[in-house]
Write a protein that holds these residues in place. Structure first.
Motif, short mmCIF file in Angstrom:
data_model
loop_
_atom_site.label_atom_id
_atom_site.label_comp_id
_atom_site.label_asym_id
_atom_site.label_seq_id
_atom_site.Cartn_x
_atom_site.Cartn_y
_atom_site.Cartn_z
N MET A 174 36.14 -13.28 9.61
CA MET A 174 35.42 -13.91 9.18
C MET A 174 36.17 -15.63 9.54
SD MET A 174 32.90 -13.38 7.30
CE MET A 174 33.05 -12.15 7.79
N MET A 175 37.14 -15.48 9.74
CA MET A 175 37.97 -17.00 10.82
C MET A 175 36.91 -16.66 12.54
SD MET A 175 41.43 -17.22 9.95
CE MET A 175 42.14 -15.93 9.89
N LEU A 176 37.07 -15.97 13.73
CA LEU A 176 36.39 -15.35 14.67
C LEU A 176 34.68 -16.07 14.22
CD1 LEU A 176 36.33 -14.31 17.13
CD2 LEU A 176 36.41 -12.24 16.33
N ALA A 177 33.80 -15.41 13.18
CA ALA A 177 32.19 -15.43 12.89
C ALA A 177 32.65 -16.79 12.57
CB ALA A 177 32.32 -15.14 11.63
N GLY A 178 33.69 -17.38 12.21
CA GLY A 178 33.70 -19.19 11.88
C GLY A 178 33.36 -19.80 10.60
N PHE A 179 33.26 -18.65 9.58
CA PHE A 179 32.70 -18.83 8.51
C PHE A 179 34.01 -18.96 7.62
CE2 PHE A 179 29.68 -15.42 9.40
CZ PHE A 179 28.01 -16.29 9.40
N GLU A 180 34.96 -18.92 8.09
CA GLU A 180 36.46 -19.59 7.16
C GLU A 180 37.14 -20.16 8.98
OE1 GLU A 180 37.60 -19.64 4.40
OE2 GLU A 180 35.76 -17.57 3.22
N ILE A 184 34.46 -24.63 16.19
CA ILE A 184 32.64 -25.20 16.69
C ILE A 184 32.10 -24.01 15.54
CG2 ILE A 184 31.75 -23.90 18.31
CD1 ILE A 184 33.19 -23.80 20.92
N PRO A 185 31.07 -24.59 14.60
CA PRO A 185 30.18 -23.75 13.94
C PRO A 185 29.60 -22.09 14.24
CG PRO A 185 28.83 -25.85 14.78
CD PRO A 185 30.04 -26.25 15.73
N PRO A 186 29.59 -21.68 13.60
CA PRO A 186 29.12 -20.81 13.86
C PRO A 186 27.46 -20.06 14.29
CG PRO A 186 29.89 -20.31 11.25
CD PRO A 186 29.28 -22.26 12.18
#
Length: 358
Positions: A49-55, A72-74
């Motif tokens: 989730m951190m890699l995806a940008g959701f966390e 950078i936003p998801p």
């Protein structure tokens, strides 16, 4: 091989006290299929989730192609995502679902149409373009979810327990399909699962997580044959564990004295020293029974407690070395079918077939 993703001293806490991810340092190679594997609460999904940008990482930095992406936003990371829940828009057709991420990225309609066809072809769903999600089976919906993650040609595809809702046969079929797509496309895939069989089947490398820390990062065969610690040995595949005290160290391994008497010759994992407590990792299929056992480096006598028929092999539950849950797997041939509950029988294994671990 170049690196596409780097986690640099990444930490994550939700309450300001407990670290869910602890000082993660991990490089993901371009074009590889890397699986984050571990029990619930081990930190693997949080990393995804951190890699995806959701966390957001509490500390440290995540790099994509060498550039920091923490802020950078998801939607601007150019990363595809496949969820267990499929997350298809129910009011859109299959083709419209696939076209949506292209529309967001302002891809011209003519080009978008060609990309949708190409993505559907990759998952063998060309004839379903006009269907609605409710008209598809679970496996078909998951194929469409995979196609949607691929349609905008991302640098990276993340998959979070994508096969968890499927039955066993369909799950195995989709494992093959996802691996085929990965090999044919050359995409980098980061996959999260708690299913070690799934991870072993699909991955180039597996990162085994526990308590927010990677316990071992290696190809599947190395994790199975050379686990670095007792947690990895227990989590990857089936495992007998005999605990004792190391009495000797030598070039080829060590000798471990068992509390119920006898000793075991084994290969030695890291950190093993004379006087230390060690758990011996022994795979059930590495064990020989009957006359053949007497030719092994380690020989013990045990009692047969239960027999379980698996078709191609027998699973024998035995009492050995004070353990009443000692598991042996043997081929289902004529000789082994003569074993009966209550029999006393010799069991043996070679020194290089077991491993002393901390």
């Amino acid at each position: 091989m170049s690196t596409i993703v780097s986690f640099k001293n990444v930490q994550k806490t939700y309450d300001g006290e407990t670290l869910v991810v602890k000082n993660l340092n991990l490089d993901i190679r371009t074009g590889e299929f890397l699986t984050m594997l571990g029990p619930s609460g081990s930190g693997k999904t949080t990393c995804l989730m951190m890699l995806a940008g959701f966390e957001t990482a509490t500390h440290g930095e995540i790099l994509l192609k060498g550039k920091p992406i923490n802020r950078i936003p998801p939607e601007r990371r150019n990363i595809g995502m496949v969820f267990q829940s499929y997350a298809l828009f129910p009011h859109m057709s299959v083709a419209e679902n696939l076209a949506f991420p292209l529309k967001v990225r302002k891809v011209p309609c003519s080009e978008a149409g060609e990309r949708v066809k190409k993505a559907l072809a990759m998952v063998n769903m060309q004839s379903f373009a006009n269907r609605m999600p409710a008209q598809l089976s679970g496996g078909q919906q998951q194929r469409i979810a995979v196609a949607r993650a691929l349609v905008f040609e991302p640098a990276l595809v993340l998959m979070d327990e994508p096969l968890g809702a499927l039955d066993k046969q369909l799950r195995e079929q989709m494992q093959y399909e996802i691996k085929r797509i990965h090999e044919e496309s050359g995409l980098t895939v980061v996959y999260v699962t708690h299913d070690q069989g799934e991870a072993m089947t699909m991955s180039d490398r597996i990162a085994v997580f526990n308590n927010g820390i990677i316990q071992q990062l290696a190809p599947p065969s190395e994790l199975y044959e050379q686990p670095e610690n007792a947690f990895v040995a227990r989590f990857i595949g089936e495992n007998n564990e005999l605990k004792g005290t190391v009495s000797e160290m030598h070039d080829h391994g060590c000798v471990v004295e068992l509390p119920h008497g006898g000793s075991v010759r084994a290969s030695a994992g890291s950190g093993i020293a004379v006087g230390s407590t060690a758990g011996i990792s022994l795979r059930p299929e590495r064990i020989t029974i009957g006359e053949g056992a007497r030719q092994c480096d380690n020989v013990f006598h045990g009692g047969v407690k239960d027999l379980i028929y698996y078709g191609d092999h027998l699973r024998i539950v035995m009492v050995v070395c004070g353990h009443d849950d000692f598991i042996v797997k043997v081929p289902n041939d004529g000789m082994n079918r003569r074993v009966r509950v209550g029999d006393g029988i010799d069991v043996g294994w070679m020194a290089d077939g077991c491993r002393a671990l901390r």
